[in-house]
Scaffold this motif. Sequence first.
Motif, PDB file in Angstrom:
ATOM      1  N   GLU B 569      -1.224 -10.760  -7.320  1.00  0.00           N
ATOM      2  CA  GLU B 569      -1.822 -10.240  -8.539  1.00  0.00           C
ATOM      3  C   GLU B 569      -1.191 -10.924  -9.747  1.00  0.00           C
ATOM      4  O   GLU B 569      -0.003 -11.237  -9.769  1.00  0.00           O
ATOM      5  N   SER B 574      -0.941  -6.707 -13.424  1.00  0.00           N
ATOM      6  CA  SER B 574      -0.129  -5.600 -12.921  1.00  0.00           C
ATOM      7  C   SER B 574       0.568  -4.884 -14.063  1.00  0.00           C
ATOM      8  O   SER B 574       0.716  -3.649 -14.045  1.00  0.00           O
ATOM      9  N   LYS B 577      -1.901  -2.655 -15.532  1.00  0.00           N
ATOM     10  CA  LYS B 577      -2.133  -1.479 -14.698  1.00  0.00           C
ATOM     11  C   LYS B 577      -1.028  -0.451 -14.911  1.00  0.00           C
ATOM     12  O   LYS B 577      -1.263   0.758 -14.836  1.00  0.00           O
TER      13      LYS B 577
END
Lengths: 329, 699
Positions: B569, B574, B577
Motif C-alpha cells: 500500500e 495508509s 486511512k
Amino acid sequence: MPKFPIEPIAKLTGHGGIVHAIAYSSGSQQYMLTGSSDRTIRLYNPSKAPISSQTSAAGLINTYSAHGYEVLSIDVNAANEKFVSTGGDKSVFYWDVQTAQTIRRWTGHNARVNKGVFAGQDDSVVVSGSYDGTVKIWDTKSGSYKPIMTLDEAKDSITDVCVYDSEIITGSVDGRVRSYDLRTGQCQVDVIGHPVTSLAITKQGTELLVSSLDSTVRLMDRTNGQLLKAYRDEGFHNKELRVRSTLGLNDSVVVSGSDDGLVYVWDMLDGHVLHKFKHSELRQVSGSATQAMKNNKDFVGAVTFCRVRKEWASAGGDGNVVVWGMAQQ
Amino acid sequence: MAYKRPRAVSPAGSQKRTRGIDVASKTIKLGTELPSLDDGDDGAFVPVWKQTVTDERGRRRLHGAFTGGFSAGYFNTVGSKEGWTPKAFVSSRSNRNKDQPKPAGQRPEDFMDEEDLAQAAESRQLSTTQGFSSIGDSGKQSGPQDQFSALFNVGEETIGVKIIQKMGWRQRQGIGRKIRREARLGDGHDPKDSSERHLFAPADVKTVTITSENSRKGLGFESEARLSTKTAEDEDEDERPGLALPFLDSTKRALGPKKPSVKKSSFGVGVLNDTGSDDEDPYELGPKISLKRTIGKDKKAKKPSKFSKPGGERHVFVSKKEAPRTTTSLSFRPPNDGKPPLRGFVFAIQVVIPSKPHYPPPKIPADWKSSKKVGNETDATAFQSVADAAKASTLDSKARADLLGETPLPGKSVFDFISKENRDRIAALTGKTNLPQGLGESAPAGSENEGRKDLWSFVPVLDKSTAAGALAKGATGWMPYAEDPSKRTRYINFLELKSGLKQDLPEKAPGASVSDWVKEMQEFAHAAQVFKPTSGIMASRFTSSSTSTTATGDTTGTNLLHKPTPKAEDPAESAAKLGMYGAMTRTVIPFLPSRLLCKRFNVKPPPDVPFSAEFTAENTSKTQQAVSKAALDSMMRELSTQGSALQRPDWMTQPKPEAAAAVKEHATVDVESNEALTQERAPEDVFKSIFGDDDDDDE
C-alpha cells in the motif's frame, strides 16, 4: 452563531428525473438553474414558486434542452449571461442564457463529464472534469475546439473541480485531491484515501471541504494538507452516490446531502450536527432514529448555498428542488 | 462513355487497301486476301480523316491536335468555337455533385492500365479449384483403355507427387536411390562398347493396384483382355492420353494457330470483346468435349457439371413420382445450410456406400486333415520362462560360475566390506538368510581418493570472481532457486567452493545420481554466470518472490485458487486511512501550465522548468518573486501585530542579534566631520621624496 434557515420556502417541480445540479445565478442570486437526468436544464425564479402553489412547474422561466444525456453540473458565469453545463454526452455545453442556445459545445472527453466550472479572468475559461480521468480547460474567448490544456494526472474519474484564484482543485475517485497552482507550476496531491465526490473551498481559500465515500466530510487545511475537522454522524450515510456538500452562512456551517434522503448540517467549528432535514418531506427531522429507506430515489445529490441570503437549496432523486430559508415574519 | 467503339467493318463494296507492301513486293498474290480475324482493323478502307487510333480496348487514344491537324476541334482548340467557355461561378456548396458526370460513367476499369486490366482478367478466370473426376470412374470406365477417361481425370497432381518432385523425382522415374549403370541408348547401340557408367534413376515400377475382388474368379485370374502385351503404340498412347484421339487431335489442329486470347473472359459479349467475327462462341470454356455426346455409348453416366459449385449441397435427384413418398419422411431434416433443396431434389438421408458382396470363407470339410504334420504336440504350460527358471534355481553367482567352470572374478562383493553386524542387520531387515557373510574388510588403499578425484573432474569450471559476485549478489538481493531451499543451499555451497571459501566436494541431492549431480552443477555454473551482479539487466528483471510455493501436497482444494498478493500500500494511502493527514499525505509534483492558460488566468507563467530531478520548489519560488511569499507574510504579520515601525516603543525597535550583526556591516557615517578632509597632512619630506627631483630641476 446566526440562525440557520430551516423553513422550506419554495419547491421547484417539473423535472422528470433526478436533479443532479443546482446553481444560483450570480449577482443577486435570484434565479436558480437546475439540471436533471431528464436531459433538461430549467431556469426557475424560486420566489414565484412557494410551497403552497399548486401549479406544476411554478416559477419556471425557461427550459434549456440540448443535452442528449443527463445533466450533471451547471455553473453560471459572473456576468449572468452565460452558463456552462456538462453531462453524460461527453461534451461541455456553453450556453447563452437569453437565447437558450448553446454557443459552443466542446467535445474531447472520452466519457461523461462530471463537472464544469468557469475560471480565469472574466470567466474566460471553462474547466471540466470527466469520468475519463482528465481535466480539460476550454477557452471561451477563442473559437478553438481544442482544450487549452489537459490535466491527466488522475488515475480515476474526476468527480469535482473547483477553482480558487489561479488554482484548479480537482477531486478524483482515486482518493486524491490535486491542487494545480498556475503561479508556481506545482501540483499538490493530497491523499484522502477514499473516493472524493465533492469539493468546496472557503472564502479565504485556505481550507477545502472534501466529501468522500466513507460517509465523512472533511475540512482540509490547504496550506499543509492537514485535517482540520471531520464531519460524521452515525446516521449520515454516503457510500455509493455522488453527493455534494457545501459551506454556508459565511463558512460557518457544513451542509451535505446523503444517500438516504437526509440533509445534514454541521457546525463547522465544533463538528456537531446542527440540523437534519428530510428533503422529500420538506421538514426538519430530529433525533438519530432514521427509518431505513428502501426507496432508491430518496437521496439528496445536490445542495447549494445562496451566498447573499440565508437560503439554501437541496435536490435529489425525487426530481424536486427544495429551497430552504428563514421563516417569513 | 469515355471512349468510342471501334468502327464497324466497312461495307463489302468499299475499296480494299492492300497492306503489307513489303510482303507483296517479294511474292505474287492472287485473289483477295481474307481479313485477318484477330485484328480489329480489318484493312477496310477508311479515309484518313476518319482513322482513329484506339487502344486494345477500343478507346480513342489521340485527341485534339494529335489526331492530325485542323480537323480536330476548332483550330486545334477544344470542341467549341469559343474554346474554353468561361463558366459563371456556381457555388458547389449547396448543389454538390450536380455538374459532375454521372457516376455510371466512371468505372474502375477506366482508371486501370494494361497491367491492372490483365490482373483483373486473370482474377476473373473461371476455373475449378481442384481437379475433378467423373462420376463412377471406378465402375465401367475403370479401364485405362477408355479414351475419354483421360479427359475427365484429375489434371492436377496430388500433393504426394508434388512433394517427391520437390525432392528430385521426375516423372517416369522410379523411386529410390540412383543406380550406376551404362546408358541404354536404344536398339542400335551396343552396350558393351561403352564402358562408361552413369548414375541413373531406377526404372519405374508399375504400381500394383490392389483392387477389391468382387467376382468369384480365382486368385490371380486375369481376363483375356489383360493377356495381350502392351505394344509400343499403346505406350505411346499412354504417354499422352489426352491427345490419343486422332479425331480430337485433328479438330484441335484444325483450330489453327491460337488466337491471341482475349484477356477478358467474363460471360457474354461485351462491347469491347466483340471482334466482329461470328464463328467464335463466347460461351465456350475449356476443351471442346461435345464429341462425347456422339461417340460415347454410356449416356447414362452423368458427368458432373463443370460449373457445379465445389463443395456445394449434395442433391440427389428424385423423380416427381417418387418425391412424395420420400419427402414426407425427410421433410423434418433441416438442410445443412438452411436453404431448401432444389426443386425435385431431396436431401440424402444416408451416405450410400457401394456394398461389397460378402463372401464367407470356404468351409473346411469336417474330416479334413492337413497333410502337413506339425511336430509332436507338447503342452504349452510345461514351458517355463527364463525368469521363472532363475527364480526356481537355488544357485548363486559363485555356484553358477563353478558350474560353468569360470575362474572367479577378482572383484569383491559389498558384503566383503561390511561388518558382520551390518550384514546381520540387512539380513534381518530383508528377511533373507542366504546373504554372504560380512567380512568387514577395510577399503583398498587409494580407492576413495581416486573416486573423489574422478568426481572433482566433473565439477564445472567457473571463474572465481564470477562465483564471488554471484554469491555477493545472493547475499544482498535476488538469488535463484527460491522455490527449492535445499537446491539453493547446494547452489550456495557450489558458489562458495568456486569462490574459494570451501574446499570440499559439492554435496549431492539426496537420491540423485552422479550424472544428475553433474548436470545440476553445470546448471549452477550457468546460473552464476547469468546472475552475477554485472549483468544488471537480469537483476532488474527479477524480484524475490514474496510467497514461497508450499512443497507440501495440499490436496484439500482450498489452495487451488490463486490469491494475488496484496499490493504494497502506498504509505500516503495508509496514512490517510489512519487519519494522519498532513506531510505524509501530501506530495508536490511539478506541472507546466500552458502560456495561454496563464494568460487567461492573468497570472505570470512559472519559468519554464523542465521536468527534471533538480526541480525543487524552493528554486522556483526564489527565482520568481523578489520577496518570497513567506517573507511577505512575516512582514505583514509583523505589521499587524506590532503596528507601524514609527509608532513602536523603543524596546521593540531594538534589533535582534542577527539584525544587529547585519547592521554592523554598514559603515557608520559621521555627518559632522569628514575623515578625508580632517586627516593630518603627510610630512613634508614625504612629498619631497616623491616630487623633490622635479623641484630641483625647476630651481
